[in-house]
Design a protein around this motif. Structure first.
Motif, PDB file in Angstrom:
ATOM      1  N   ARG A   6       6.002 -17.057 -10.623  1.00  0.00           N
ATOM      2  CA  ARG A   6       6.907 -16.163  -9.885  1.00  0.00           C
ATOM      3  C   ARG A   6       8.378 -16.500 -10.130  1.00  0.00           C
ATOM      4  O   ARG A   6       9.235 -15.639 -10.144  1.00  0.00           O
ATOM      5  CB  ARG A   6       6.636 -16.373  -8.390  1.00  0.00           C
ATOM      6  N   CYS A  10      10.077 -12.961 -10.333  1.00  0.00           N
ATOM      7  CA  CYS A  10      10.343 -12.229  -9.090  1.00  0.00           C
ATOM      8  C   CYS A  10      11.644 -11.433  -9.231  1.00  0.00           C
ATOM      9  O   CYS A  10      12.720 -12.004  -9.379  1.00  0.00           O
ATOM     10  CB  CYS A  10      10.446 -13.198  -7.908  1.00  0.00           C
ATOM     11  N   LEU A  11      11.538 -10.123  -9.167  1.00  0.00           N
ATOM     12  CA  LEU A  11      12.724  -9.270  -9.326  1.00  0.00           C
ATOM     13  C   LEU A  11      13.559  -9.252  -8.048  1.00  0.00           C
ATOM     14  O   LEU A  11      14.779  -9.179  -8.099  1.00  0.00           O
ATOM     15  CB  LEU A  11      12.287  -7.839  -9.656  1.00  0.00           C
ATOM     16  N   LEU A  12      12.880  -9.329  -6.912  1.00  0.00           N
ATOM     17  CA  LEU A  12      13.590  -9.228  -5.637  1.00  0.00           C
ATOM     18  C   LEU A  12      14.496 -10.432  -5.421  1.00  0.00           C
ATOM     19  O   LEU A  12      15.628 -10.301  -4.968  1.00  0.00           O
ATOM     20  CB  LEU A  12      12.561  -9.137  -4.496  1.00  0.00           C
ATOM     21  N   PHE A  30       8.231 -16.720   0.698  1.00  0.00           N
ATOM     22  CA  PHE A  30       9.119 -15.554   0.716  1.00  0.00           C
ATOM     23  C   PHE A  30       8.351 -14.315   0.256  1.00  0.00           C
ATOM     24  O   PHE A  30       8.363 -13.262   0.894  1.00  0.00           O
ATOM     25  CB  PHE A  30      10.300 -15.858  -0.221  1.00  0.00           C
ATOM     26  N   CYS A  31       7.643 -14.457  -0.862  1.00  0.00           N
ATOM     27  CA  CYS A  31       6.907 -13.336  -1.438  1.00  0.00           C
ATOM     28  C   CYS A  31       5.780 -12.884  -0.499  1.00  0.00           C
ATOM     29  O   CYS A  31       5.609 -11.691  -0.260  1.00  0.00           O
ATOM     30  CB  CYS A  31       6.363 -13.747  -2.804  1.00  0.00           C
ATOM     31  N   ARG A  34       7.133 -10.828   2.324  1.00  0.00           N
ATOM     32  CA  ARG A  34       7.567  -9.500   1.870  1.00  0.00           C
ATOM     33  C   ARG A  34       6.361  -8.594   1.644  1.00  0.00           C
ATOM     34  O   ARG A  34       6.355  -7.429   2.021  1.00  0.00           O
ATOM     35  CB  ARG A  34       8.373  -9.639   0.563  1.00  0.00           C
ATOM     36  N   LYS A  35       5.342  -9.150   1.029  1.00  0.00           N
ATOM     37  CA  LYS A  35       4.152  -8.331   0.728  1.00  0.00           C
ATOM     38  C   LYS A  35       3.441  -7.925   2.025  1.00  0.00           C
ATOM     39  O   LYS A  35       2.950  -6.815   2.142  1.00  0.00           O
ATOM     40  CB  LYS A  35       3.202  -9.109  -0.192  1.00  0.00           C
ATOM     41  N   CYS A  46       9.854  -4.918  -0.168  1.00  0.00           N
ATOM     42  CA  CYS A  46       9.881  -5.206  -1.611  1.00  0.00           C
ATOM     43  C   CYS A  46       9.462  -3.940  -2.349  1.00  0.00           C
ATOM     44  O   CYS A  46       8.268  -3.610  -2.378  1.00  0.00           O
ATOM     45  CB  CYS A  46       8.943  -6.358  -1.982  1.00  0.00           C
ATOM     46  N   TYR A  48       9.222  -3.430  -5.306  1.00  0.00           N
ATOM     47  CA  TYR A  48       8.469  -3.686  -6.554  1.00  0.00           C
ATOM     48  C   TYR A  48       6.983  -3.914  -6.297  1.00  0.00           C
ATOM     49  O   TYR A  48       6.194  -3.912  -7.218  1.00  0.00           O
ATOM     50  CB  TYR A  48       9.059  -4.901  -7.282  1.00  0.00           C
ATOM     51  N   TYR A  49       6.654  -4.157  -5.056  1.00  0.00           N
ATOM     52  CA  TYR A  49       5.234  -4.372  -4.721  1.00  0.00           C
ATOM     53  C   TYR A  49       4.647  -3.032  -4.299  1.00  0.00           C
ATOM     54  O   TYR A  49       4.744  -2.623  -3.139  1.00  0.00           O
ATOM     55  CB  TYR A  49       5.119  -5.412  -3.613  1.00  0.00           C
ATOM     56  N   CYS A  82       6.507  -4.973  -9.802  1.00  0.00           N
ATOM     57  CA  CYS A  82       6.644  -6.432  -9.861  1.00  0.00           C
ATOM     58  C   CYS A  82       5.909  -6.996 -11.081  1.00  0.00           C
ATOM     59  O   CYS A  82       4.674  -6.867 -11.177  1.00  0.00           O
ATOM     60  CB  CYS A  82       6.084  -7.051  -8.585  1.00  0.00           C
ATOM     61  N   GLU A  85       3.128  -9.684 -10.054  1.00  0.00           N
ATOM     62  CA  GLU A  85       1.908  -9.132  -9.473  1.00  0.00           C
ATOM     63  C   GLU A  85       1.135  -8.320 -10.510  1.00  0.00           C
ATOM     64  O   GLU A  85      -0.090  -8.313 -10.504  1.00  0.00           O
ATOM     65  CB  GLU A  85       2.261  -8.259  -8.253  1.00  0.00           C
TER      66      GLU A  85
HETATM   67  S1  SF4 Z   1       6.076  -8.901  -4.932  1.00  0.00           S
HETATM   68 FE1  SF4 Z   1       8.281  -8.740  -4.588  1.00  0.00          FE
HETATM   69  S2  SF4 Z   1       8.824 -10.677  -3.650  1.00  0.00           S
HETATM   70 FE2  SF4 Z   1       6.817 -10.974  -4.596  1.00  0.00          FE
HETATM   71  S3  SF4 Z   1       7.213 -11.758  -6.657  1.00  0.00           S
HETATM   72 FE3  SF4 Z   1       7.104  -9.552  -6.788  1.00  0.00          FE
HETATM   73  S4  SF4 Z   1       9.198  -8.839  -6.650  1.00  0.00           S
HETATM   74 FE4  SF4 Z   1       9.127 -10.921  -5.855  1.00  0.00          FE
END
Ligand code: SF4
Length: 316
Positions: A6, A10-12, A30-31, A34-35, A46, A48-49, A82, A85
């Motif tokens: 990650r 991780c883009l976020l 953190f991830c 968010r998820k 997030c 991206y998820y 993401c 993911e």
């Molecule tokens: S799901 Fe969101 S917070 Fe988790 S790694 Fe991907 S971009 Fe980052």
């Protein structure tokens, strides 16, 4: 397929944090949060998820192009998905996975990888170790740690940002930071001299702090204990009020100071260095076998052009 952690994907994180200073555990927490929010209906937690992470289109991109880190990262940005993911999802169809050593030797991340890979057992793996002669160095580097003036300064700034509470009557977090920083400066001045680095006893740090500040060993231990509480408080605040990665430089400082106190001197040596304004390094000479034991569980093929016997290792 290539797989990365990650931390690289991780883009976020890249959008909301200024530095890339985190542990894999704090980023994972953190991830997860968010998820969880996304799964509870808050897609803004997030963006991206989303359903694209498991779409055939994204898996097909991964398998047809076998992207490197930059490519999958940019693909994620362009397509709002993401990359981590998406790779994790695509992993279940993989027969061969390419991972960095650091990821595979970290028991937590390796376990996650194996779980995503359909619960593959280590016993069933054939692990090809490229540049196998580097493994001892990599293991030593993974097990080594340092206390650097730069990171003490960063902890002090963080303490000030979060109120610089008293750890004990008369001692704020910034005071302890100053004690540690001055001890490093003094050790480097007294011991390193003209050379760049020199071996020291581990006990030097504690002694310089105690003598330089007229405190007992008991007080130093208490200060460390309260430093941990302060670090956890800051990490929690970041998570709750800023929605950020629950990391804390103060907690990191506690972790390295505490590790320094409890180090196994049969495996580590202490080194003082003038580099970067001064730092103390706990250099691991003999990494704990636990770090490499997981490799023994699988069948392994060691590849290297420099391992002896050369005729064998070059395949001739
Ligand atoms: S799901 Fe969101 S917070 Fe988790 S790694 Fe991907 S971009 Fe980052």
């Amino acid at each position: 397929m290539p797989f990365q952690g990650r931390a690289n994907l991780c883009l976020l994180y890249g959008e909301i944090e200024e530095s890339r200073d985190f542990t894999s555990e704090s980023l994972s927490r953190f991830c997860s949060l968010r998820k969880k929010k996304v799964l509870n209906g808050d897609q803004s937690a997030c963006i991206y998820y989303n359903e694209k992470v498991s779409s055939p289109e994204v898996s097909s991109y991964i398998y047809s192009t076998v992207p490197d880190v930059d490519s999958i990262y940019n693909y994620g940005l362009d397509n709002v998905v993401c990359p981590y993911e998406a790779l994790k999802w695509a992993l279940r169809d993989a027969e061969i996975v390419i991972v960095p050593y650091a990821l595979y030797l970290n028991p937590v991340t390796a376990q996650r990888l194996l779980y995503s890979w359909g619960g593959v057992e280590r016993e069933d793996l054939v692990v090809v170790l490229d540049e196998a002669h580097n493994i001892p160095t990599i293991a030593r580097e993974l097990a080594s740690f340092e206390i650097a003036v730069g990171s003490v300064n960063a902890s002090e700034r963080e303490a000030q940002e979060y109120g610089d509470f008293e750890l004990m009557p008369g001692y704020r977090t910034s005071d302890l930071c100053e004690m540690v920083r001055n001890a490093i400066y003094d050790i480097v001045r007294d011991k390193v001299g003209e050379s760049e680095e020199v071996r020291i006893p581990f006990s030097d740090l504690r002694e310089y702090i105690m003598v330089g500040n007229h405190i007992s060993g008991e007080t130093y231990d208490d200060l460390l204990r309260y430093l941990e509480i302060m670090g956890e408080f800051v990490a929690e605040q970041k998570e709750k009020s800023g929605g950020k990665v629950p990391r804390s430089r103060i907690l990191h400082l506690y972790n390295v100071l505490s590790a320094w106190e409890n180090v196994d001197e049969d495996r580590y040596v202490a080194v003082a260095s003038s580099e970067g304004g001064g730092k103390l390094i706990a250099a691991c000479l003999d990494p704990p076998s636990s770090l490499l034991t997981p490799l023994k569980v699988s069948k392994t093929i060691h590849m290297s052009g420099t391992l002896a016997p050369h005729l064998m290792s070059t395949g001739i």
